[in-house]
Design an enzyme around this catalytic site. Structure first.
Site, PDB file in Angstrom:
ATOM      1  N   GLU A  93       0.590 -12.801 -12.016  1.00  0.00           N
ATOM      2  CA  GLU A  93       2.019 -12.573 -11.762  1.00  0.00           C
ATOM      3  C   GLU A  93       2.861 -12.884 -12.989  1.00  0.00           C
ATOM      4  O   GLU A  93       2.665 -13.901 -13.648  1.00  0.00           O
ATOM      5  CB  GLU A  93       2.469 -13.457 -10.599  1.00  0.00           C
ATOM      6  CG  GLU A  93       3.521 -12.806  -9.742  1.00  0.00           C
ATOM      7  CD  GLU A  93       2.977 -11.555  -9.058  1.00  0.00           C
ATOM      8  OE1 GLU A  93       3.320 -10.442  -9.514  1.00  0.00           O
ATOM      9  OE2 GLU A  93       2.218 -11.686  -8.092  1.00  0.00           O
ATOM     10  N   GLY A 131      12.641  -5.251  -0.338  1.00  0.00           N
ATOM     11  CA  GLY A 131      12.857  -6.647  -0.723  1.00  0.00           C
ATOM     12  C   GLY A 131      11.683  -7.550  -0.432  1.00  0.00           C
ATOM     13  O   GLY A 131      11.817  -8.767  -0.386  1.00  0.00           O
ATOM     14  N   SER A 132      10.488  -6.963  -0.266  1.00  0.00           N
ATOM     15  CA  SER A 132       9.327  -7.753   0.150  1.00  0.00           C
ATOM     16  C   SER A 132       8.451  -8.184  -1.012  1.00  0.00           C
ATOM     17  O   SER A 132       7.528  -8.981  -0.838  1.00  0.00           O
ATOM     18  CB  SER A 132       8.472  -6.927   1.123  1.00  0.00           C
ATOM     19  OG  SER A 132       7.970  -5.772   0.466  1.00  0.00           O
ATOM     20  N   LEU A 142       6.528  -6.025  -2.433  1.00  0.00           N
ATOM     21  CA  LEU A 142       5.361  -5.140  -2.319  1.00  0.00           C
ATOM     22  C   LEU A 142       5.633  -3.774  -2.967  1.00  0.00           C
ATOM     23  O   LEU A 142       4.924  -2.814  -2.735  1.00  0.00           O
ATOM     24  CB  LEU A 142       4.963  -4.956  -0.849  1.00  0.00           C
ATOM     25  CG  LEU A 142       4.598  -6.251  -0.099  1.00  0.00           C
ATOM     26  CD1 LEU A 142       4.286  -5.953   1.366  1.00  0.00           C
ATOM     27  CD2 LEU A 142       3.419  -6.970  -0.761  1.00  0.00           C
ATOM     28  N   SER A 143       6.678  -3.738  -3.788  1.00  0.00           N
ATOM     29  CA  SER A 143       6.969  -2.583  -4.642  1.00  0.00           C
ATOM     30  C   SER A 143       7.381  -1.323  -3.909  1.00  0.00           C
ATOM     31  O   SER A 143       6.869  -0.234  -4.163  1.00  0.00           O
ATOM     32  CB  SER A 143       5.779  -2.281  -5.567  1.00  0.00           C
ATOM     33  OG  SER A 143       5.639  -3.324  -6.470  1.00  0.00           O
ATOM     34  N   ASP A 175       3.486  -2.277 -11.243  1.00  0.00           N
ATOM     35  CA  ASP A 175       3.852  -1.754  -9.925  1.00  0.00           C
ATOM     36  C   ASP A 175       3.676  -0.245  -9.848  1.00  0.00           C
ATOM     37  O   ASP A 175       3.076   0.285  -8.906  1.00  0.00           O
ATOM     38  CB  ASP A 175       5.302  -2.115  -9.591  1.00  0.00           C
ATOM     39  CG  ASP A 175       5.514  -3.614  -9.467  1.00  0.00           C
ATOM     40  OD1 ASP A 175       4.518  -4.362  -9.525  1.00  0.00           O
ATOM     41  OD2 ASP A 175       6.674  -4.029  -9.316  1.00  0.00           O
TER      42      ASP A 175
END
Length: 372
Positions: free
Chosen positions: A19, A107-108, A110-111, A157
């Site tokens: 990350e 907004g998670s 997860l792209s 992403d």
């Protein structure tokens, strides 16, 4: 549903580990998800791209000759940016009607934005009669995110969204775009994604701030070592040089250096099916993102701590940019239902938010189907 010509989808993604290293030239370990953005599209013979959504009452019409003028749209700006950059890359844009259906939670972390950009590009290519190259689509989508939406993102992403492969994680070198597909081998375990249900907070400004801090670290360290990017720096060499960096910049660089190392170890653990080892790496990653990179926040920390304390969980960490969004956990299948119940209850008690668990499979990236 109205009659459309093509059904085109691109995936959301989960990053298993690695990350905030993609924009530092590091290797990342994402996988494309069955949560995706699907575009139903048909040519309309005009110079307009008309967009509707399955989840919104809004309708937007984009003039293909003025695609640069929609940056301020509340909805449709990602589609406009993708179309604008695809056109600038020399591709034909045909007027069309699009129905967008997104199952990636906004907004998670997860792209959803990458899935929207990549699927829009692939849909525009289909309508114009072009075959889309997934890597090219990913690079144009990244350009749209950076230059149109204003998020100075790395390539992970969009690459995962476009180039994902069912049943495989991707070991992606963000410096060279070399990608190795690693078969997902969770053995007696499964991947569980849980959404804090706290939307990203200030994520764009903080994201750009972190990126700037890592660039400062690289600039300082380049005076003493021959590296092209921060992720090139081995941990041993970093330990020799870290005193050159101011404290906050040092903490950011330390995360990048050791997270890059964790990705290498995670590949070996995945290939060996060593879930206990992979889980420890996830826990270490979260601690580093919390303490050194400072991109977690109360909700993500509460969710990760609840997950890590359950006996069926090998490891858990935040995934995505942070400041809200999701955790990813490796959990023994036999204890998965109890794990979800336990984590949900404990998280609610600590934060007052009701989290959401996703049963998502590891899936393909771009999929284009002609509707008969």
């Amino acid at each position: 549903m109205d009659k459309y010509t093509y059904k085109v989808s691109a995936a959301g993604r989960v990053n298993i580990i690695g990350e905030h290293v993609d924009y530092c030239g590091g290797k990342v370990f994402p996988a494309a998800l069955s949560l995706k953005n699907t575009v139903y599209v048909r040519p309309n013979g005009t110079d307009k791209i008309n967009i509707r959504w399955t989840t919104l009452p809004d309708e937007v019409s984009l003039d293909v000759n003025a695609l640069d003028s929609y940056r301020g749209l509340k909805y449709g700006n990602y589609q406009a940016g993708a179309a604008f950059m695809w056109k600038n890359a020399g591709h034909k844009i045909a007027g069309c009607d699009m129905l967008q259906d997104c199952t990636v939670p906004f907004g998670s972390g997860l792209s959803s934005s990458a899935a929207i950009e990549v699927s829009t590009i692939a849909a525009l290519a289909a309508v114009a009669g072009e075959t889309v190259d997934p890597v090219s689509a990913a690079l144009v989508a990244q350009k749209a995110e950076r230059e149109y939406a204003g998020v100075n993102c790395g390539i992970m992403d969009q690459y995962a969204s476009a180039c994902g492969k069912k049943g495989h994680a991707m070991l992606l070198d963000c410096k060279t775009l070399e990608c190795k597909y690693v078969p997902v081998n969770f053995g007696d375990s499964e991947l569980i994604i849980i959404n804090t249900k706290k939307p990203h907070n200030l994520v764009e400004s903080r994201y750009n701030e972190r990126r700037s801090e890592t660039e400062q670290a690289l600039k300082i360290l380049k005076g003493s070592t021959d590296i092209e990017c921060l992720a090139d720096l081995a941990p041993q060499r970093f330990e020799q040089l870290k005193q050159l960096l101011p404290p906050v910049i040092r903490a950011r660089a330390e995360h990048v250096v050791y997270e890059t190392e964790r990705v290498k170890l995670a590949e070996s653990a995945m290939r060996a099916g060593a879930m206990a080892e992979l889980g420890k790496l996830l826990n270490s990653s979260h601690a580093s993102l919390k303490n050194l990179y400072e991109v977690t926040g109360k909700e993500l920390d509460a969710l990760a701590a609840a997950a890590q304390s359950h006996p069926a969980c090998y490891g858990s960490r935040m995934t995505g940019a942070g400041f809200g969004g999701c955790t990813v956990s490796i959990v023994k299948k036999a204890g998965a239902e109890d794990f979800k119940k336990y984590v949900s209850e404990r998280y609610f008690k600590e934060t007052g938010y009701v989290c959401e668990c996703y049963d998502a499979e590891i899936a393909d990236g771009i999929v284009t189907e002609e509707i008969k």
